[in-house]
Every structure is written in C-alpha cells, then in structure tokens.
Design an enzyme around this catalytic site. Structure first.
Site, PDB file in Angstrom:
ATOM      1  N   ARG A  49      85.733 -29.583  45.945  1.00  0.00           N
ATOM      2  CA  ARG A  49      86.968 -30.370  46.046  1.00  0.00           C
ATOM      3  C   ARG A  49      88.007 -30.011  44.989  1.00  0.00           C
ATOM      4  NH1 ARG A  49      82.961 -32.944  48.342  1.00  0.00           N
ATOM      5  NH2 ARG A  49      81.869 -31.985  46.609  1.00  0.00           N
ATOM      6  N   THR A  50      87.585 -29.990  43.745  1.00  0.00           N
ATOM      7  CA  THR A  50      88.574 -29.834  42.667  1.00  0.00           C
ATOM      8  C   THR A  50      89.225 -28.463  42.751  1.00  0.00           C
ATOM      9  OG1 THR A  50      87.098 -31.222  41.353  1.00  0.00           O
ATOM     10  CG2 THR A  50      88.906 -30.138  40.189  1.00  0.00           C
ATOM     11  N   LYS A  79      78.814  -9.090  29.517  1.00  0.00           N
ATOM     12  CA  LYS A  79      78.977  -8.193  28.371  1.00  0.00           C
ATOM     13  C   LYS A  79      78.959  -8.936  27.044  1.00  0.00           C
ATOM     14  CE  LYS A  79      81.862  -5.313  31.336  1.00  0.00           C
ATOM     15  NZ  LYS A  79      83.247  -4.879  31.596  1.00  0.00           N
ATOM     16  N   ARG A 100      87.111 -25.584  34.565  1.00  0.00           N
ATOM     17  CA  ARG A 100      85.879 -26.381  34.637  1.00  0.00           C
ATOM     18  C   ARG A 100      84.798 -25.589  33.934  1.00  0.00           C
ATOM     19  NH1 ARG A 100      83.222 -29.291  39.799  1.00  0.00           N
ATOM     20  NH2 ARG A 100      84.936 -30.705  39.279  1.00  0.00           N
ATOM     21  N   HIS A 128      86.673 -35.861  33.295  1.00  0.00           N
ATOM     22  CA  HIS A 128      87.157 -35.266  34.548  1.00  0.00           C
ATOM     23  C   HIS A 128      88.445 -36.024  34.905  1.00  0.00           C
ATOM     24  CE1 HIS A 128      87.411 -33.297  38.288  1.00  0.00           C
ATOM     25  NE2 HIS A 128      86.193 -33.511  38.784  1.00  0.00           N
TER      26      HIS A 128
HETATM   27  N1   CP Z   1      84.519 -34.612  42.685  1.00  0.00           N
HETATM   28  C1   CP Z   1      84.389 -33.325  42.306  1.00  0.00           C
HETATM   29  O1   CP Z   1      84.693 -32.942  41.145  1.00  0.00           O
HETATM   30  O2   CP Z   1      83.931 -32.510  43.282  1.00  0.00           O
HETATM   31  P1   CP Z   1      83.668 -30.948  43.119  1.00  0.00           P
HETATM   32  O3   CP Z   1      82.533 -30.789  42.115  1.00  0.00           O
HETATM   33  O4   CP Z   1      83.312 -30.459  44.469  1.00  0.00           O
HETATM   34  O5   CP Z   1      84.918 -30.325  42.567  1.00  0.00           O
END
Ligand code: CP
Length: 297
Positions: A49-50, A79, A100, A128
């Site tokens: 999603r993100t 490396k 992320r 998040h």
């Molecule tokens: N809710 C969320 O962060 O989903 P993803 O891990 O799929 O990005």
C-alpha cells in the site's frame, strides 16, 4: 513543513490542512506540483500500500519516481556499503526521499545526511506517520469529527509502528482510548506516561466485546511476529474479531486496519456496514497526494 519523520512533526492545524486537501483530491482536484521533480522511493522493507500509493500519488502530481522495492539489489546489501552512505548518495539524485526501513530511526538518519525533504514510510517499530494521516482521514470522513472520538485499538500495541504514531495523534485530538491487547503486547511505559501527561483517557481490556457499544472506531492491528524477540507462545484468540463481536456495536461503528490483515480480521466482516479498511487504504492515495503538494508548495 519540509519533512515528515514523526507524526509529532505536525501541528493539529497542519494535520487538518492535509486532510482537507486530501478531501479535495478525493473530490477531483488536479495538480501538477511535482512536474520536473524526481522523488526517490526507497523501500528496504516489504510494502504494498504505502509504496504503490506514493508512486501513484507522485505520478498523478506530474512527478517521476526512482528507487527500489527490493534493497537486495543495492550495493548496501551486496558490497557492504553503509546505510548512511547509501542514503547520502540517493539524496544527491532526487528532490525528496520516501524511505521505509526495518531499523528504528532510519528516516531520521536520512534527514541527518541528506539535504532534501524526507518522508518516513515506516521505520522499524517506531513511526509510520503517513499511515496515521490516512487513519485520521478515515476517522474524520466516517465520523465527521476527530475530537473526543472513542477509539478502540486492538492487537499488538507493543511492536506496531502504526499504533505508536496513531497514539501521538490521538493526543492532539483528545481521543478516548480503549486498549485491547494481551498484557505482554501492551504499549510501553513511555507511551502510557505520555498519554497521562497529555490527560488522555485510556483503559485496558481483554476483549472487544466488553466495550464495543462505546466505540466510534475500532482499529485492529496485525500481530507483528516478525518483530518478536520472545513471546512466541501468546494466545491471540481473544484479539481476533468475528460477527458476534459486533452484536452490540453502534450503527456507525467503523472498523479500521492499516492492513495487511491476518486472522484478527476475518473476511466475513468485509460485507458488514462496519468494514472501512479497504476504503481507508484506497483514500491513502489522496492523503499522500495532499502531503506531497503541501511539502512542495
Ligand atoms: N499499511 C501499510 O503500511 O501497508 P504496506 O506495508 O503494504 O505498505
């Protein structure tokens, strides 16, 4: 606003501005604010999603995306390059970075070594913040307000970064929290202390049934087994809902979930009027468009 590392970087007014703009995008607003901009999308940890909603948001705003969804193909993985050097280099190629990473504080590190705006798309069990913005959008959209919402939060409250960010936002909107988790997976003392300091009402519960009639929203989370160090033998049966759980729910109760889901949220709930999680995720596109527009205005 130049970065979004933690939800605490945003004031209440800044959050409301993002949500209002997200609603405009949902109603059809068009913008090419990112034309001639290149955004680095750096996912060192799995995402559906993100990553894809950010990619879609960037392209709908006229921008271009570089980056990776599989960090195994980078020199960091193959490396022995340091994360700090990797981020510094990516920062030289893009106008902003979405990151992320499984390590707490990775987005802060990116901010420290790069001279471009950084958006935290999830760092370890820490934060998040863009998920929280879309959680707040879902609350606002379904309840018409966020102040003094009765919010149940159920599942793994210890390892979940979405919960950590949501709790910080709940303080700004004076929400009443009903925390439903096994005692091994409750929030840590620092978080509970911060709720106390903010005079936020909270209570602990062993199942959703005992308070379901009070809730405006029930936020479920997946048990984050990948972040467990021990606790493998905890019984989670009481922290999964079923149709019976909702017998005494208010008519406008909405079930929210950051997704992906597991056994805590069975598919039988999808066809009930309480399910809002797929719409919640879909609206993440508009929330991320709004965030990017404000970041580049
Ligand atoms: N809710 C969320 O962060 O989903 P993803 O891990 O799929 O990005």
């Amino acid at each position: 606003m130049h970065n979004l590392i933690s939800i605490s970087d945003l004031s209440k007014n800044e959050i409301l501005n993002i949500l209002n703009l997200a609603n405009e995008f949902k109603q059809g607003r068009v913008s090419d604010i990112l034309s001639k901009r290149i955004i680095a999308s750096c996912f060192f940890e799995a995402s559906t999603r993100t990553r894809l909603s950010f990619d879609s948001a960037i392209q709908r705003l006229g921008g271009k995306v570089i980056g990776f969804a599989d960090s195994n193909a980078t020199s960091l993985a193959n490396k022995g390059e340091s994360l700090s050097d990797t981020l510094k280099i990516i920062g030289a190629y893009a106008d902003a970075m979405i990151i992320r990473h499984p390590q707490d504080g990775a987005a802060r590190l990116a901010h420290d070594v790069c001279n471009i705006p950084i958006i935290n798309a999830g760092d370890g069990a820490n934060q998040h913040p863009t998920q929280t913005l879309l959680d707040l959008f879902a609350i606002m959209y379904t309840q018409g307000r966020m102040e003094e919402i009765n919010l149940g939060i159920m599942g793994d409250l210890k390892h979940g970064r979405t919960v950590r960010s949501l709790i910080d936002a709940a303080k700004l909107f004076n929400m009443n929290l009903f925390l439903i988790a096994p005692k091994e997976l409750r929030m840590d003392h620092d978080q509970l202390f911060s709720l106390k300091q903010a005079s936020i009402s909270y209570s602990f519960h062993n199942n959703a049934e005992e308070i379901i009639d009070k809730l405006d929203c029930l936020y479920l989370t997946r048990v984050q087994r990948e972040r467990f160090i021990d606790n493998e033998n905890i019984n989670f049966d009481s922290y999964c809902i079923n149709s019976g759980t909702l017998d005494k729910a208010k008519p406008n109760l909405k079930i929210l979930h950051p997704l992906p889901r597991r056994e805590e949220l069975p598919e039988v709930i999808d066809d009930t009027p309480f399910a809002h999680y797929f719409q919640q995720a879909a609206d993440g596109l508009y929330v991320r468009m709004a965030l990017l527009e404000i970041l580049f205005t």
